[in-house]
Design a protein around this motif. Structure first.
Motif, mmCIF file in Angstrom:
data_model
loop_
_atom_site.group_PDB
_atom_site.id
_atom_site.type_symbol
_atom_site.label_atom_id
_atom_site.label_comp_id
_atom_site.label_asym_id
_atom_site.label_seq_id
_atom_site.Cartn_x
_atom_site.Cartn_y
_atom_site.Cartn_z
ATOM 1 N N GLY A 168 0.837 -1.240 0.002
ATOM 2 C CA GLY A 168 0.090 0.016 -0.126
ATOM 3 C C GLY A 168 0.818 1.313 -0.040
ATOM 4 N N THR A 169 2.191 1.447 0.209
ATOM 5 C CA THR A 169 2.973 2.433 0.356
ATOM 6 C C THR A 169 3.074 3.020 -1.556
ATOM 7 O OG1 THR A 169 4.234 1.561 2.028
ATOM 8 C CG2 THR A 169 5.261 3.284 0.803
ATOM 9 N N ASP A 170 2.803 4.048 -1.691
ATOM 10 C CA ASP A 170 3.026 4.708 -3.078
ATOM 11 C C ASP A 170 4.376 4.919 -3.216
ATOM 12 O OD1 ASP A 170 2.455 5.928 -5.270
ATOM 13 O OD2 ASP A 170 1.265 7.515 -4.569
ATOM 14 N N LEU A 171 5.134 4.474 -3.878
ATOM 15 C CA LEU A 171 6.441 4.498 -4.312
ATOM 16 C C LEU A 171 6.520 5.764 -5.741
ATOM 17 C CD1 LEU A 171 8.013 1.127 -4.012
ATOM 18 C CD2 LEU A 171 7.660 2.923 -2.429
ATOM 19 N N THR A 172 5.507 6.177 -6.293
ATOM 20 C CA THR A 172 5.568 6.786 -7.128
ATOM 21 C C THR A 172 6.373 8.078 -6.983
ATOM 22 O OG1 THR A 172 3.415 6.145 -8.097
ATOM 23 C CG2 THR A 172 4.019 8.115 -9.038
ATOM 24 N N GLY A 173 7.237 8.677 -7.807
ATOM 25 C CA GLY A 173 8.199 9.626 -7.526
ATOM 26 C C GLY A 173 9.566 9.608 -6.890
ATOM 27 N N TYR A 174 9.319 8.103 -6.083
ATOM 28 C CA TYR A 174 10.833 7.793 -5.432
ATOM 29 C C TYR A 174 11.919 7.858 -6.505
ATOM 30 C CZ TYR A 174 8.689 6.617 -1.020
ATOM 31 O OH TYR A 174 8.109 6.594 0.170
ATOM 32 N N LYS A 175 13.193 8.307 -6.301
ATOM 33 C CA LYS A 175 14.364 8.221 -6.976
ATOM 34 C C LYS A 175 14.735 6.927 -6.887
ATOM 35 C CE LYS A 175 16.065 12.808 -6.039
ATOM 36 N NZ LYS A 175 16.977 13.610 -5.219
ATOM 37 N N HIS B 25 4.007 2.010 -10.109
ATOM 38 C CA HIS B 25 4.295 0.699 -9.496
ATOM 39 C C HIS B 25 3.178 -0.201 -9.180
ATOM 40 C CE1 HIS B 25 3.152 1.392 -5.055
ATOM 41 N NE2 HIS B 25 3.056 2.557 -5.802
ATOM 42 N N SER B 26 3.392 -1.249 -9.057
ATOM 43 C CA SER B 26 2.278 -2.071 -8.570
ATOM 44 C C SER B 26 2.939 -3.204 -7.288
ATOM 45 C CB SER B 26 1.953 -3.294 -9.807
ATOM 46 O OG SER B 26 1.334 -4.596 -9.017
ATOM 47 N N ASP B 27 2.150 -3.334 -6.408
ATOM 48 C CA ASP B 27 2.507 -4.110 -5.182
ATOM 49 C C ASP B 27 1.739 -5.437 -4.933
ATOM 50 O OD1 ASP B 27 0.329 -2.931 -3.937
ATOM 51 O OD2 ASP B 27 1.714 -2.163 -2.425
ATOM 52 N N GLU B 28 0.960 -5.628 -6.150
ATOM 53 C CA GLU B 28 0.028 -6.864 -6.193
ATOM 54 C C GLU B 28 0.837 -8.106 -5.952
ATOM 55 O OE1 GLU B 28 -2.908 -8.835 -9.664
ATOM 56 O OE2 GLU B 28 -2.912 -6.549 -9.514
ATOM 57 N N VAL B 29 0.453 -8.806 -5.189
ATOM 58 C CA VAL B 29 1.167 -10.057 -4.762
ATOM 59 C C VAL B 29 1.383 -11.029 -6.111
ATOM 60 C CG1 VAL B 29 0.922 -12.305 -3.479
ATOM 61 C CG2 VAL B 29 0.141 -10.230 -2.587
ATOM 62 N N GLY B 30 2.758 -11.636 -6.277
ATOM 63 C CA GLY B 30 2.853 -12.110 -7.590
ATOM 64 C C GLY B 30 2.847 -11.391 -8.942
ATOM 65 N N ASP B 31 2.594 -9.931 -9.019
ATOM 66 C CA ASP B 31 2.849 -9.421 -10.089
ATOM 67 C C ASP B 31 3.154 -7.805 -9.538
ATOM 68 O OD1 ASP B 31 2.490 -8.556 -12.741
ATOM 69 O OD2 ASP B 31 0.514 -7.963 -12.689
ATOM 70 N N ALA B 32 4.315 -7.641 -8.854
ATOM 71 C CA ALA B 32 4.768 -6.442 -8.305
ATOM 72 C C ALA B 32 5.970 -5.904 -9.283
ATOM 73 C CB ALA B 32 5.284 -6.610 -6.824
ATOM 74 N N TYR B 33 5.977 -4.736 -9.507
ATOM 75 C CA TYR B 33 6.983 -4.170 -10.176
ATOM 76 C C TYR B 33 7.135 -2.710 -10.158
ATOM 77 C CZ TYR B 33 2.826 -2.846 -13.043
ATOM 78 O OH TYR B 33 1.717 -2.491 -13.443
ATOM 79 N N LEU B 34 8.161 -2.112 -10.815
ATOM 80 C CA LEU B 34 8.294 -0.644 -10.878
ATOM 81 C C LEU B 34 8.391 -0.374 -12.472
ATOM 82 C CD1 LEU B 34 11.120 -0.183 -8.244
ATOM 83 C CD2 LEU B 34 8.762 0.170 -7.914
#
Length: 122
Positions: free
Chosen positions: A17-24, A38-47
């Motif tokens: 649930g942490t929003d990583l958008t904009g992180y360096k 980004h997606s933090d969906e289980v089994g389909d997480a990516y940046l």
């Protein structure tokens, strides 16, 4: 099997649930850009990382398993790959990454843990 590359490791410090958008985003040898999506969906997480001028505005997709640490205080994501490995990754196709299982397998194999730090074998 490349499924495990699409999950954050427990050591990364990722909190669902942490929003990583904009992180360096920092590779092992320097900055590569900022998180565009980004997606933090289980089994389909990516940046999805916007590399800016580093590789001429190219976007790259990094499976969650490449994340080695998240620094929420300084809004940085550290990935266990070099700039060169990320630059040489299969080209990111925004329209294919959600619909084409072959493309997902290609990326998963490239970044997979069976090759040290991903990329091409030595």
């Amino acid at each position: 099997m490349t499924e495990h590359v699409w999950s954050y490791t427990s050591a990364s410090g990722h909190l669902a649930g942490t929003d990583l958008t904009g992180y360096k985003v920092e590779a092992t040898d320097g900055s590569i850009g900022k998180v565009d999506k980004h997606s933090d969906e289980v089994g389909d997480a990516y940046l999805v990382v916007d590399t800016g001028v580093w590789i001429f505005g190219k976007e790259v997709l990094l499976p969650a398993s490449t994340v080695i640490r998240i620094d929420r205080e300084n809004e940085k994501v550290f990935v266990g790959r070099t700039k060169e490995q990320i630059k040489n990754a299969p080209e990111f196709h925004r329209d294919k990454h959600l619909t084409d299982p072959g493309y997902r397998d290609e990326l998963g194999t490239y970044y997979g843990p069976d090759i040290p730090f991903g990329g091409r074998p030595a």
